[in-house]
Design a protein around this motif. Structure first.
Motif, mmCIF file in Angstrom:
data_model
loop_
_atom_site.group_PDB
_atom_site.id
_atom_site.type_symbol
_atom_site.label_atom_id
_atom_site.label_comp_id
_atom_site.label_asym_id
_atom_site.label_seq_id
_atom_site.Cartn_x
_atom_site.Cartn_y
_atom_site.Cartn_z
ATOM 1 N N GLN A 87 -5.418 -2.135 -5.553
ATOM 2 C CA GLN A 87 -6.590 -2.989 -5.373
ATOM 3 C C GLN A 87 -6.238 -4.477 -5.274
ATOM 4 O O GLN A 87 -7.084 -5.272 -4.868
ATOM 5 N N VAL A 88 -5.006 -4.850 -5.599
ATOM 6 C CA VAL A 88 -4.605 -6.257 -5.452
ATOM 7 C C VAL A 88 -4.339 -6.611 -3.989
ATOM 8 O O VAL A 88 -4.212 -7.778 -3.648
ATOM 9 N N MET A 89 -4.282 -5.586 -3.136
ATOM 10 C CA MET A 89 -3.980 -5.808 -1.718
ATOM 11 C C MET A 89 -5.235 -6.196 -0.948
ATOM 12 O O MET A 89 -6.332 -5.729 -1.259
ATOM 13 N N ASN A 90 -5.030 -7.020 0.084
ATOM 14 C CA ASN A 90 -6.135 -7.282 1.005
ATOM 15 C C ASN A 90 -6.214 -6.110 1.991
ATOM 16 O O ASN A 90 -5.371 -5.210 1.972
ATOM 17 N N MET A 91 -7.226 -6.111 2.857
ATOM 18 C CA MET A 91 -7.438 -4.956 3.737
ATOM 19 C C MET A 91 -6.259 -4.721 4.677
ATOM 20 O O MET A 91 -5.857 -3.569 4.893
ATOM 21 N N GLU A 92 -5.685 -5.765 5.236
ATOM 22 C CA GLU A 92 -4.539 -5.594 6.129
ATOM 23 C C GLU A 92 -3.363 -4.951 5.387
ATOM 24 O O GLU A 92 -2.719 -4.039 5.898
ATOM 25 N N GLU A 93 -3.103 -5.425 4.170
ATOM 26 C CA GLU A 93 -2.019 -4.866 3.365
ATOM 27 C C GLU A 93 -2.287 -3.404 3.015
ATOM 28 O O GLU A 93 -1.377 -2.574 3.045
ATOM 29 N N LYS A 94 -3.536 -3.082 2.709
ATOM 30 C CA LYS A 94 -3.903 -1.697 2.402
ATOM 31 C C LYS A 94 -3.644 -0.784 3.600
ATOM 32 O O LYS A 94 -3.101 0.311 3.443
ATOM 33 N N MET A 95 -4.035 -1.247 4.775
ATOM 34 C CA MET A 95 -3.817 -0.447 5.989
ATOM 35 C C MET A 95 -2.321 -0.251 6.249
ATOM 36 O O MET A 95 -1.881 0.858 6.558
ATOM 37 N N LYS A 96 -1.552 -1.323 6.115
ATOM 38 C CA LYS A 96 -0.098 -1.228 6.320
ATOM 39 C C LYS A 96 0.524 -0.307 5.281
ATOM 40 O O LYS A 96 1.407 0.497 5.588
ATOM 41 N N PHE A 97 0.058 -0.425 4.030
ATOM 42 C CA PHE A 97 0.592 0.414 2.969
ATOM 43 C C PHE A 97 0.327 1.890 3.254
ATOM 44 O O PHE A 97 1.218 2.726 3.118
ATOM 45 N N GLU B 254 4.369 -11.784 -1.564
ATOM 46 C CA GLU B 254 4.771 -12.249 -2.894
ATOM 47 C C GLU B 254 5.483 -11.138 -3.657
ATOM 48 O O GLU B 254 5.304 -9.943 -3.377
ATOM 49 N N GLU B 255 6.278 -11.533 -4.640
ATOM 50 C CA GLU B 255 7.131 -10.579 -5.344
ATOM 51 C C GLU B 255 6.348 -9.473 -6.038
ATOM 52 O O GLU B 255 6.770 -8.317 -6.028
ATOM 53 N N VAL B 256 5.209 -9.782 -6.618
ATOM 54 C CA VAL B 256 4.451 -8.742 -7.313
ATOM 55 C C VAL B 256 4.023 -7.638 -6.341
ATOM 56 O O VAL B 256 4.070 -6.453 -6.692
ATOM 57 N N LEU B 257 3.658 -7.994 -5.134
ATOM 58 C CA LEU B 257 3.291 -6.980 -4.150
ATOM 59 C C LEU B 257 4.516 -6.157 -3.750
ATOM 60 O O LEU B 257 4.427 -4.937 -3.608
ATOM 61 N N LYS B 258 5.647 -6.789 -3.612
ATOM 62 C CA LYS B 258 6.883 -6.060 -3.301
ATOM 63 C C LYS B 258 7.201 -5.060 -4.413
ATOM 64 O O LYS B 258 7.600 -3.926 -4.132
ATOM 65 N N ARG B 259 6.999 -5.473 -5.656
ATOM 66 C CA ARG B 259 7.256 -4.573 -6.785
ATOM 67 C C ARG B 259 6.294 -3.378 -6.760
ATOM 68 O O ARG B 259 6.690 -2.255 -7.044
#
Length: 131
Positions: free
Chosen positions: A4-14, A65-70
């Motif tokens: 849930q910390v991801m934005n919509m683009e990041e969620k789709m990519k994930f 950012e590093e937290v998202l990479k983790r």
């Protein structure tokens, strides 16, 4: 779990990323299907997009950012460990991600240990309920 910390683009990519990872070894195991479906439910996304190859998605997340990479490393480790075996393609992918993300090896080791412990807990819960 932390998506849930991801934005919509990041969620789709994930979501696209985990689907590609689940199929990287040519075997879409039942455990992997369940995990991908749980991500779809958690993210509220029904269709898995097809926008990039796996290397492009790694590059995309390497700029975050590093937290998202983790989070990406943690979730990926959980996915590739779901069927209790790590294929050479999966190990190569993890190595590529760690290198691209520039994460400290101790951090990655800690994330790996936690992901494995969590998988053990999920396995125990499943056994307690369904066996």
């Amino acid at each position: 779990m932390f998506l849930q910390v991801m934005n919509m683009e990041e969620k789709m990519k994930f979501l696209e990323f985990v689907y590609k990872i689940a199929n990287i070894d040519g075997e879409y195991a039942e455990e992997e299907i369940e995990i991908v479906n749980s991500y779809k439910n958690e993210l509220g996304i029904n269709e898995i997009p097809e926008t990039d190859d796996i290397n492009g998605i790694i590059e995309y997340f390497s700029t975050k950012e590093e937290v998202l990479k983790r989070i990406i490393i943690f979730e990926t480790m959980g996915l590739i460990n779901a069927d209790n075996k790590i294929e050479p393609e999966e190990a190569d992918l993890m190595n590529k991600m760690v290198k691209s993300f520039h994460l400290d090896s101790e951090v990655v080791e800690k994330i790996d240990m936690v992901a494995k412990r969590l998988q053990d807990v999920y396995d125990d819960v499943y056994t307690a309920i369904f066996d």
